[in-house]
Design an enzyme around this catalytic site. Structure first.
Site, PDB file in Angstrom:
ATOM      1  N   TRP A 129       0.832  -1.211   0.000  1.00  0.00           N
ATOM      2  CA  TRP A 129       0.000   0.000   0.000  1.00  0.00           C
ATOM      3  C   TRP A 129       0.868   1.263   0.000  1.00  0.00           C
ATOM      4  CZ3 TRP A 129      -2.166   2.144   5.189  1.00  0.00           C
ATOM      5  CH2 TRP A 129      -1.181   2.081   6.185  1.00  0.00           C
ATOM      6  N   ASP A 130       2.200   1.093  -0.054  1.00  0.00           N
ATOM      7  CA  ASP A 130       3.104   2.229   0.120  1.00  0.00           C
ATOM      8  C   ASP A 130       2.896   3.351  -0.895  1.00  0.00           C
ATOM      9  OD1 ASP A 130       4.050  -0.142   1.430  1.00  0.00           O
ATOM     10  OD2 ASP A 130       5.922   0.900   1.846  1.00  0.00           O
TER      11      ASP A 130
ATOM     12  N   GLU B 141       0.925  -4.274  11.945  1.00  0.00           N
ATOM     13  CA  GLU B 141       1.121  -5.716  11.668  1.00  0.00           C
ATOM     14  C   GLU B 141       1.434  -6.546  12.908  1.00  0.00           C
ATOM     15  OE1 GLU B 141       4.147  -5.666   8.597  1.00  0.00           O
ATOM     16  OE2 GLU B 141       2.564  -5.699   7.080  1.00  0.00           O
TER      17      GLU B 141
ATOM     18  N   LYS C   4       2.939  -1.638  15.882  1.00  0.00           N
ATOM     19  CA  LYS C   4       4.163  -1.470  15.096  1.00  0.00           C
ATOM     20  C   LYS C   4       4.221  -0.063  14.494  1.00  0.00           C
ATOM     21  CE  LYS C   4       6.389  -3.465  11.001  1.00  0.00           C
ATOM     22  NZ  LYS C   4       6.233  -4.429   9.909  1.00  0.00           N
ATOM     23  N   GLN C   5       3.051   0.431  14.090  1.00  0.00           N
ATOM     24  CA  GLN C   5       3.022   1.694  13.339  1.00  0.00           C
ATOM     25  C   GLN C   5       1.649   2.333  13.506  1.00  0.00           C
ATOM     26  OE1 GLN C   5       3.186  -1.247  10.021  1.00  0.00           O
ATOM     27  NE2 GLN C   5       2.545   0.544   8.831  1.00  0.00           N
TER      28      GLN C   5
END
Ligand code: BGC
Length: 808
Positions: free
Chosen positions: A354-355, A493, A614-615
Site C-alpha cells: 500500500w506504500d 502488523e 508497530k506503526q
C-alpha cells in the site's frame, strides 16, 4: 556540506550494504546497486541489478511446507571491471594497502564517482577514478568509466571487463533458505572484438534478458585498439585487455552497457536491441552529458528547497533522487508498480504494497502521467482482484496485500524470525485495507489532476469494484444494529489474531471500518459524478442494482466503530482489553525495540497480547482524512468527533515505530498541534535511510514510502497544498526559523512555484501567453492568477506554540 552530494570516505565493510543501497543508480526502468565493479556477492558486497516489473517465481520446501515465492529478479551483473598488474592477482582492495578510498554520489547529475589510491605488495602506487551512470533519458543504457594512473611504476597490466550471469537472489540473509536461482539458459558471445553479449531467461516467467557491453580504451587521451582476448563460459563473458602502461600516463577504459528484456515495447527481441544500442551509443562523456541534462529537467519539476538546513536539504535531494530512480518518466510505458524498497535491494522481494499511498501525492502534483501509469498497474490487475474476491467467497475486487507480476497475492505464507530462528505462519495478507488505499489513490489522483478520462475509463470502475468487495466483507450484527468487519489485519502488523484464538485476524479494525464508510460514500458519489453514458455502461456491466447502492449508503451510516475510555477510537474490537506492555523495561533490556514483534516471539511471547502497535493505525485516519472529512463520516455514522490530540497521545505511547511509515504519519498528525514533536518525527523520516535508523534494513533496499512521504510532508502538510473544488488551496504552516520553503508543482498542466514561511505563502505561475488563469485560495482569500503572476497570502495568526487554527 554540499546538499547535492553524498560522500563516503574510507571503506567500512560493515557499512557497505547501506552505502551500496544509497549509491544505487537507476532510471525507473532498471537500477543497479552501488557495488564496487570488481566485487561479487560475498557477504560484504552485493551487486544487484533489477528491472522494473521483472518478476519470477520459485518453489522451496520450508519447515515441511512447499512455498512459492515471487521475486524481482537480480539480473546479470553488468558492472565487472577489474585489473591486474603484470601477472599478479586480480585487484582486491582487501589485499592491498588502501591509501585513499572515497565515493561521491552526485545527486544533481546522477553520477557515482569512486576514487581510490593503493599500494600493492611490490610497493607500486596506483590511482583509480571510476564514474558511472544509469541513463535517465536512454533507459536501456548505462556507463562505467575507469581511469587508472600508475603513479610510480610502468609495465604490463591487464584489464578484465565483463558481464556476470552467475548472480542469484541472495541479498537478504533471512531469505537465504529460499530458492534464489532465477536465471537459466545463459548464453554468451561476442559480436565484435569489443562487444560482449550475455543473455538468459527467467526460470518460470520466461522473461528473456540481454545485456551487451561495448569497451573502448584510451591511453593518454588516444583511442587505441588493444586486441582484447575473450574469456567466456555460458553464464559469464569478459574481455581481457592487455596494456603496457607508462608512469603517469592516463589509461581510460570505457564500458557502455545496454540492457533489454522481452517485456520491452518497441522491440524485436532483447539481444538485437541490446547489441544495436551499444553499437550506436555515444561515448561516456557525451552520454553523461545528456543523462545529466535529463536529470536537470526532472529537478526543475521537483524543486524542493529548504533554504536554511544543509542536512535536511541533502536528505530531501536524496529522497527525490531515489524516488525518481525507482519510478520516472521511463516507467510510464511499463507495466510496473512502486516496489516498497525501490529497485535497490531484495527486501520484500520487490513486492508492491500500500506504500504508493505515500508516494502518489508527490507524483500527482508533478508527473501526473506517471501517477496515472502507476494506477493503471492496479487497473490491469482488476480481473485478478475479482478472482481473488470470488475465490475467497466475496464480491467485487480484493486487491492483494503484496503484488508482483500478475496481481496474485504474493504475501509469504511463512516468515522467518531471525531472532528466534523460527519459521512462522504469516497472516499479514489479511490486510484487506490495501483496497482502500487503491481507491483512495484513484480518487485523489482524479481530484489533483482533473484527469476525467482516467476517472471515467478506469478509476470509477476500480472504486466501484473495491466498494463492492468491502461491502461483501461487512456483516450486519443484529445485537449492535451495526455493520461489522471480522477477521482482518489493520495497518499495524503486530496484531494478526486475538490471543488464544486459532482463527487469524482481528475484528472491526477502526481504520478499515471508517475508511469503508469513506469508500461507500465515495462510491455513491462516483456514480453520481459519472457522465450518463458511462454510468449506464458500468451499472450494466457490473450489474449494480438499487439495493446494492442502498447497502453502500446504509454501511456509510451504520458501520461499527469501536471506542473505549473517554473518546479513544479503539484500534480494533478489544484492543483496550489487551495487556499493557512495560515499554521502559523492554527499552532498557533491548535498547532498540522497533521490532518488538520479533523480540516477543523470541521470548516465546506474542505481540497479539499487548496494546503495542508497530506503526500508526488509528492515526492513519487523521493522516488520510481532514478533520472535517472525518467529522462528517463519524457524524454520518452517529458518532461524536473524538479529540484528535487525546487519540494521538494514547497511541503514541503504544507504538514502537517498527515501520518507517510510522514517522511520516506521526509528523503529519502532530504538525498542527505540536510543532516540535512533529519536526522531530520529520527528522526521523529524513534520517530513515541516510542513517539507516532500522539498523541494517537500508542495505536491503531503501524505504521509498518514507522518502516520498518526506516530500509530501513538505508540500501537503507544512505548505498545506490541497487541490479541491477546482482551486489550489494553501494552508501554510512552516517554522519560519527554518527559512523559506520553496516548491515546484504542476497544477492544471502549468508549472507553479510556491514559497512558504511561517503562515505566509507566495505563489507564482509561469509565464506563457496561452495559459489559462488558475484559482488559488488561502484562508478566506481567493485570487485568480494569470500567467506569470504572483500572489502573496498571509494567514492571520503567527504560530506560537499550539496553532490557534489547529484542526485538533
Ligand atoms: C509495514 C507495511 C509496509 C511494508 C512495506 C512493513 O514493515 O508494516 O505497512 O507496507 O513494510 O514498506
Amino acid at each position: 556540506m554540499n546538499p547535492w552530494q553524498l560522500d563516503f570516505r574510507g571503506f567500512d565493510p560493515h557499512d557497505e550494504g547501506r552505502r551500496e543501497a544509497l549509491c544505487t543508480l537507476g532510471n525507473g526502468y532498471f537500477a543497479t546497486r552501488g557495488a564496487a565493479p570488481e566485487s561479487r556477492a560475498d557477504g560484504v558486497h552485493y551487486p544487484g541489478t533489477y528491472v522494473a516489473g521483472c518478476y519470477d517465481r520459485l518453489t522451496t520446501t520450508i519447515a515441511g511446507q512447499e512455498v512459492q515465492n515471487e521475486s524481482l529478479v537480480n539480473m546479470p551483473n553488468w558492472l565487472p571491471v577489474t585489473f591486474r598488474i603484470d601477472e599478479g592477482a586480480w585487484f582486491d582492495p582487501a589485499q592491498v594497502q588502501l591509501l585513499d578510498h572515497e565515493q561521491e554520489l552526485d545527486l544533481e547529475r546522477g553520477i557515482l564517482v569512486r576514487r581510490l589510491r593503493f599500494r600493492d605488495e611490490q610497493a607500486r602506487t596506483t590511482r583509480i577514478v571510476q564514474r558511472r551512470f544509469v541513463h535517465m533519458s536512454r533507459p536501456h543504457l548505462a556507463g562505467l568509466e575507469t581511469t587508472l594512473v600508475a603513479e610510480d611504476w610502468s609495465g604490463p597490466m591487464t584489464f578484465r571487463c565483463g558481464i556476470d550471469g552467475r548472480v542469484t537472489n541472495c541479498g537478504v540473509e533471512r531469505y537465504r533458505d529460499l530458492a534464489g536461482r532465477h536465471l537459466v539458459e545463459h548464453q554468451s558471445f561476442e559480436v565484435a572484438p569489443n562487444i560482449a553479449v550475455l543473455h538468459a531467461r527467467t526460470s518460470q516467467s520466461r522473461i528473456r534478458v540481454a545485456e551487451a557491453a561495448r569497451l573502448r580504451v584510451f591511453v593518454a587521451g588516444e583511442l587505441i585498439d588493444p586486441g582484447p582476448s575473450l574469456v567466456r563460459q555460458d553464464d559469464l563473458i569478459a574481455h581481457d585487455i592487455p596494456l603496457d602502461v607508462e608512469q603517469n600516463a592516463e589509461v581510460r577504459v570505457e564500458k557502455i552497457v545496454s540492457l533489454h528484456t522481452s517485456l520491452d515495447r518497441a522491440s524485436t527481441e532483447p539481444v538485437t536491441e541490446a547489441v544495436d544500442d551499444v553499437r550506436d551509443a555515444a561515448g561516456f562523456d557525451d552520454l553523461a552529458r545528456s543523462h545529466s541534462l535529463a536529470w536537470a529537467h526532472l529537478h526543475g519539476k521537483f524543486h524542493c528547497g529548504l533554504s536554511m538546513s544543509g542536512p535536511a536539504q541533502q536528505a530531501v535531494h536524496l529522497h527525490l533522487f531515489h524516488l525518481l530512480q525507482t519510478t520516472s518518466p521511463n516507467t510510464v510505458d511499463l507495466d510496473a508498480g512502486i516496489p516498497a524498497r525501490g529497485l535497490h535491494g531484495e527486501a520484500y522481494r520487490g513486492h508492491i504494497f500500500w506504500d504508493e499511498l505515500f508516494v502518489l501525492p508527490t507524483l500527482d502534483l508533478r508527473l501526473p502521467a506517471l501517477a496515472r501509469a502507476l494506477l493503471l498497474y492496479r487497473y490491469r490487475r482488476l480481473q485478478q482482484a475479482r478472482k481473488a474476491a470470488r475465490d475467497a467467497g466475496f464480491a467485487g475486487a480484493m486487491f492483494p496485500w503484496q503484488s508482483g507480476s500478475n496481481g496474485r497475492e504474493e504475501t509469504q505464507r511463512m516468515h522467518l524470525n531471525p531472532r528466534s530462528g523460527r519459521w512462522l505462519p504469516d497472516h499479514t495478507h489479511l490486510q484487506r485495507h490495501i483496497g482502500l488505499a487503491v481507491a483512495h489513490n484513484v480518487w485523489h489522483y482524479h481530484r489533483a489532476s482533473g484527469d476525467e478520462e482516467f476517472f471515467v475509463d478506469f478509476g470509477a470502475e476500480m472504486i466501484l469494484e473495491i466498494a463492492r468487495f468491502f461491502t461483501s466483507l461487512t456483516h450486519y450484527d443484529r445485537s449492535r444494529d451495526r455493520y461489522v468487519i471480522r477477521g482482518v489485519v489493520g495497518p499495524d502488523e503486530y496484531h494478526t489474531a486475538y490471543p488464544g484464538r486459532d482463527r487469524p485476524g482481528i475484528d472491526n479494525n477502526a481504520y478499515t471500518n471508517i475508511m469503508t464508510a469513506w469508500l461507500c460514500r465515495t462510491a455513491v458519489h462516483v456514480l453520481r459524478e459519472l457522465p450518463d453514458q458511462r454510468r449506464g455502461e458500468l451499472v450494466d456491466a457490473l450489474e449494480i442494482r438499487h439495493p446494492e447502492i442502498d447497502r453502500w449508503k446504509r454501511i456509510s451510516q451504520r458501520i461499527f466503530v469501536p471506542f473505549h475510555g473517554d473518546g479513544i477510537i479503539s484500534q480494533f474490537d478489544g484492543y483496550d482489553r489487551l495487556a499493557e506492555l512495560d515499554w521502559d523495561a523492554y527499552r532498557q533490556r533491548y535498547g532498540d525495540i522497533q521490532r518488538l514483534d520479533r523480540i516477543l516471539e523470541a521470548e516465546n511471547d506474542d505481540p497479539n497480547r499487548y496494546q503495542a502497535s508497530k506503526q500508526a493505525d488509528v492515526l492513519m485516519l487523521f493522516y488520510l482524512l481532514s478533520a472535517e472529512e472525518l467529522g462528517e463520516i463519524l457524524g454520518g455514522l452517529g458518532y461524536p468527533m473524538p479529540s484528535i490530540p487525546d487519540n494521538i497521545e494514547y497511541y503514541l505511547k503504544r507504538t514502537s515505530h517498527g515501520s518507517t511509515l510510522s514517522a511520516v504519519v506521526h509528523a503529519w498528525v502532530l504538525a498542527r498541534s505540536q510543532r516540535h514533536r512533529a519536526l522531530e518525527f520529520f527528522d526521523d523520516v529524513l534520517a530513515s535511510d541516510i542513517h539507516d535508523t532500522q539498523h541494517g534494513t537500508t542495505a536491503e533496499g531503501i524505504h521509498l514510502a518514507a522518502m516520498s512521504g518526506s516530500i509530501d510532508l513538505l508540500q501537503r502538510c507544512f505548505a498545506g497544498i490541497e487541490i479541491r473544488d477546482g482551486a489550489l488551496h494553501l494552508n501554510p504552516l512552516w517554522p519560519s526559523e527554518l527559512g523559506p520553503l520553496g516548491l515546484s508543482i504542476r497544477y492544471q498542466g502549468q508549472p507553479v512555484t510556491i514559497e512558504v514561511t511561517g503562515r505566509t505563502a507566495t505563489i507564482r505561475t509561469s509565464p506563457g501567453r496561452k495559459r489559462a488563469p488558475i484559482t488559488c485560495t488561502c484562508g478566506t482569500r481567493t485570487v485568480c492568477l494569470g500567467p506569470g503572476e504572483t500572489a502573496r497570502f498571509s494567514l492571520e495568526h503567527p504560530i506560537r506554540g499550539a496553532d490557534p487554527t489547529s484542526l485538533a
